[in-house]
Design an enzyme around this catalytic site. Structure first.
Site, PDB file in Angstrom:
ATOM      1  N   GLN A   1      16.332  31.868   3.244  1.00 40.54           N
ATOM      2  CA  GLN A   1      15.919  30.610   2.595  1.00 40.54           C
ATOM      3  C   GLN A   1      17.065  29.630   2.449  1.00 40.54           C
ATOM      4  O   GLN A   1      16.888  28.560   1.881  1.00 40.54           O
ATOM      5  CB  GLN A   1      15.329  30.902   1.207  1.00 40.54           C
ATOM      6  CG  GLN A   1      14.095  31.770   1.195  1.00 40.54           C
ATOM      7  CD  GLN A   1      12.880  31.109   1.829  1.00 40.54           C
ATOM      8  OE1 GLN A   1      12.845  29.903   2.033  1.00 40.54           O
ATOM      9  NE2 GLN A   1      11.887  31.908   2.155  1.00 40.54           N
TER      10      GLN A   1
ATOM     11  N   CYS B   1       6.390  38.746  -1.833  1.00 44.55           N
ATOM     12  CA  CYS B   1       7.280  39.847  -1.444  1.00 44.55           C
ATOM     13  C   CYS B   1       8.413  40.049  -2.443  1.00 44.55           C
ATOM     14  O   CYS B   1       9.517  40.456  -2.074  1.00 44.55           O
ATOM     15  CB  CYS B   1       7.846  39.651  -0.042  1.00 44.55           C
ATOM     16  SG  CYS B   1       6.593  39.632   1.225  1.00 44.55           S
TER      17      CYS B   1
ATOM     18  N   LYS C   1      11.819  30.130   9.940  1.00 42.63           N
ATOM     19  CA  LYS C   1      11.915  29.371   8.692  1.00 42.63           C
ATOM     20  C   LYS C   1      12.775  28.118   8.858  1.00 42.63           C
ATOM     21  O   LYS C   1      12.885  27.330   7.924  1.00 42.63           O
ATOM     22  CB  LYS C   1      12.491  30.258   7.574  1.00 42.63           C
ATOM     23  CG  LYS C   1      11.536  31.402   7.193  1.00 42.63           C
ATOM     24  CD  LYS C   1      11.800  31.896   5.787  1.00 42.63           C
ATOM     25  CE  LYS C   1      11.398  33.353   5.601  1.00 42.63           C
ATOM     26  NZ  LYS C   1       9.972  33.526   5.317  1.00 42.63           N
TER      27      LYS C   1
ATOM     28  N   ASP D   1      21.320  37.797   2.473  1.00 43.18           N
ATOM     29  CA  ASP D   1      20.009  37.444   3.014  1.00 43.18           C
ATOM     30  C   ASP D   1      19.925  35.921   2.960  1.00 43.18           C
ATOM     31  O   ASP D   1      19.774  35.344   1.875  1.00 43.18           O
ATOM     32  CB  ASP D   1      18.900  38.093   2.164  1.00 43.18           C
ATOM     33  CG  ASP D   1      17.509  37.569   2.524  1.00 43.18           C
ATOM     34  OD1 ASP D   1      16.553  37.931   1.821  1.00 43.18           O
ATOM     35  OD2 ASP D   1      17.371  36.776   3.481  1.00 43.18           O
TER      36      ASP D   1
ATOM     37  N   HIS E   1      13.973  39.928  -2.077  1.00 44.73           N
ATOM     38  CA  HIS E   1      12.762  40.056  -1.262  1.00 44.73           C
ATOM     39  C   HIS E   1      12.646  41.530  -0.865  1.00 44.73           C
ATOM     40  O   HIS E   1      13.653  42.222  -0.742  1.00 44.73           O
ATOM     41  CB  HIS E   1      12.959  39.165  -0.032  1.00 44.73           C
ATOM     42  CG  HIS E   1      11.794  39.049   0.891  1.00 44.73           C
ATOM     43  ND1 HIS E   1      11.424  40.051   1.757  1.00 44.73           N
ATOM     44  CD2 HIS E   1      10.921  38.035   1.105  1.00 44.73           C
ATOM     45  CE1 HIS E   1      10.366  39.652   2.472  1.00 44.73           C
ATOM     46  NE2 HIS E   1      10.053  38.426   2.093  1.00 44.73           N
TER      47      HIS E   1
END
Lengths: 124, 415
Positions: free
Chosen positions: B208, B372, B231, B205, B128
């Site tokens: 998600q 993104c 999220k 990261d 991202h």
């Protein structure tokens, strides 16, 4: 269908008018919306009296950008627009031309061919 | 044939989310844009409202009752979040605005101090922008080098290329756990082991992944871990950065000012210890409390059950999408390798048109564009894709409506 994707919009998308390259032309320019992938190349040939002789385009993109490009070529040719008249065209003119409501999110799609056209002829 | 989810009662879950009973353009909302942001259960909305109705005060600096209550709630929230990701050392958890801020924080503090001219940082092609651009800026500033590990055509990390690039001895490997475009789940534990063997620290990261699957920072063995609250059924404006204590203790502060100081004179200041040193100014206390309530909700539901539910949805959706001709899918075709994100293109219609029609004609919320992840879209030579993404409250029926809609779009734009 949708009030956005009316018959004539889809028609111009599937059967674009004036689609193709122009070997001999005074103006040729390309432009794109990088973030969404709409892209057009415009070809404009003028007569001696500087009215449009031929106006074609090629490109790939969403239905609104392609329909806008297709209808814009017809408008320029049918109305025999001068360079000054082309430069005076606005988003509102395009909205009227398309006959649909264009949301903020899709403004860039509709404006693409006009932005490229105006930048192209401004140079002289 | 209907797949019945025995993990939990989806209808019961749906009843907890007030926004899911909304109509858009006269159609029942079908919310398939969870990778962009998740919807919130009543318990989260109530927790935030309750905080302001009954407990609100500024924390840490007051002796009065409300301040003590608010302070304790904030401390408890930090503890809950730390426990959720597999650590009981709450001081390893920094509250930030979102995953993007978390990554920028590491870039501006630890990396700023650690990376020198000629050093290497390794990222991947599927990152991202938030885990790519900060490293571009940092390596440019430091005259260091940014290595980018390749992704295969099938949408998985190129492990040979990863090992190859590790031979440059990068100081940092920064990568995504679950791709918000390809949906692929990277084998983080294994990749971390390899990275550590090569002498690199590892940043994950987790934007998600944390919302959708069990994560354990100790078991993964990583050094930095970033995720966003919004999220994972929490409010916007709150996120977390977890840093291994041995690194965090020697990291410089990020923001300076009230709250993170110890003593202040006119010409100089000394700083507080963990965790206050990373809480400059008044923190997003409502956000921390809302996120803590979200963690409670997910824990009650069972995060493994959420993951299993999404896996079933992905498996079903992939099967039905593959039946549509001239539809191109991105990411691995094996649902076991994926989280609940599926991006695709259709030959007949551009991603924006697809998203527009899905919304206006069918009440379906999806995202279209580059998500993104612009460089990877360019590498795949697609400027824009349409993306669907699931969460605990989505159903197979919703997928059925989506598929029918795609056939209608195909006919309308292609015919």
């Amino acid at each position: 269908m949708d009030d956005l994707y009316q018959e004539h919009i889809l028609d111009h998308y599937k059967h674009p008018r004036n689609y193709g390259v122009l070997a001999q032309c005074r103006y040729r320019a390309s432009g794109a919306n990088a973030s969404c992938g709409d892209g057009v190349v415009l070809y404009l040939q003028l007569k001696d009296d500087l009215t449009p002789q031929a106006f074609r385009f090629t490109g790939n993109g969403c239905a609104l950008s392609m329909a806008s490009a297709s209808m814009l070529t017809e408008k320029v040719l049918n109305d025999r627009l001068s360079v000054n008249q082309i430069l005076a065209l606005s988003f509102d003119d395009l909205v009227q031309m398309l006959g649909i409501e264009v949301s903020l999110a899709r403004k860039k799609c509709v404006m693409l061919p006009l932005v490229v056209l105006q930048k192209m002829v401004k140079g002289g | 044939m209907t797949l019945k989810t025995v993990m939990f009662d989806v209808q019961k879950v749906r009843n907890d989310f007030p926004i899911l009973s909304k109509s858009v353009h006269g159609k029942q909302l079908i919310y398939l844009d969870n990778a962009a942001t998740s919807q919130k259960p009543n318990s989260v909305i109530k927790a935030i409202a309750d905080y302001y109705a009954n407990h609100n005060a500024n924390i840490h600096r007051g002796i009065h009752t409300l301040s003590e209550e608010a302070t304790q709630m904030y401390i408890d929230a930090r503890q809950r979040l730390a426990h959720f990701i597999g650590t009981d050392d709450a001081h390893e958890l920094v509250f930030v605005r979102n995953a993007t801020e978390a990554i920028n924080l590491v870039a501006r503090t630890w990396a700023e101090k650690t990376i020198s001219e000629g050093d290497y940082i390794l990222v991947t092609q599927m990152e991202h922008h938030s885990n790519l651009v900060p490293w571009q800026i940092l390596t440019a500033q430091k005259k260091a080098n940014l290595l980018v590990c390749a992704v295969t055509q099938d949408g998985e990390l190129d492990l040979d290329d990863f090992k190859n690039k590790l031979s440059y001895k990068p100081k940092l490997v920064s990568m995504v756990q679950v791709s918000n475009f390809l949906g692929v789940i990277n084998p983080v534990a294994d990749l971390t082991r390899l990275a550590h063997e090569a002498g690199a620290k590892v940043l994950i990261d987790a934007a998600q992944s944390v919302p959708h699957m069990r994560v354990d920072v100790q078991k993964l063995g990583i050094d930095f871990f970033a995720f966003s609250g919004h999220k994972m059924m929490g409010p916007m404006g709150i996120g977390c950065l977890w840093v291994r204590r041995s690194i965090l203790e020697s990291m410089p502060p990020f923001l300076y000012g009230g709250g993170m100081i110890d003593e202040v004179f006119f010409d100089k200041a000394s700083f507080a210890g963990l965790p206050d040193i990373y809480d400059a100014g008044t923190p997003n206390v409502e956000g921390a409390i809302g996120l803590s309530a979200a963690v409670d909700y997910l824990s009650d539901l069972g995060i493994e059950k959420v993951a299993a539910h999404e896996s079933e949805l992905v498996s079903y959706a992939l099967g039905r999408l593959q039946e549509i001709r001239r539809l191109r899918l991105f990411g691995p075709i094996d649902h076991a390798k994926r989280g609940g994100v599926i991006a695709f293109t259709m030959k007949e219609a551009h991603a924006h048109d697809v998203a527009q029609v899905l919304d206006r004609q069918f009440g379906i919320a999806v995202r279209s564009g580059h998500h993104c992840v612009m460089p990877l879209h360019m590498a795949y030579e697609v400027p824009a894709t349409t993306r669907i993404s699931f969460y605990a409250y989505n159903t197979q029926d919703e997928i059925d409506v989506l598929i029918e809609a795609l056939y209608v779009i195909q006919k309308t734009f292609g015919g």
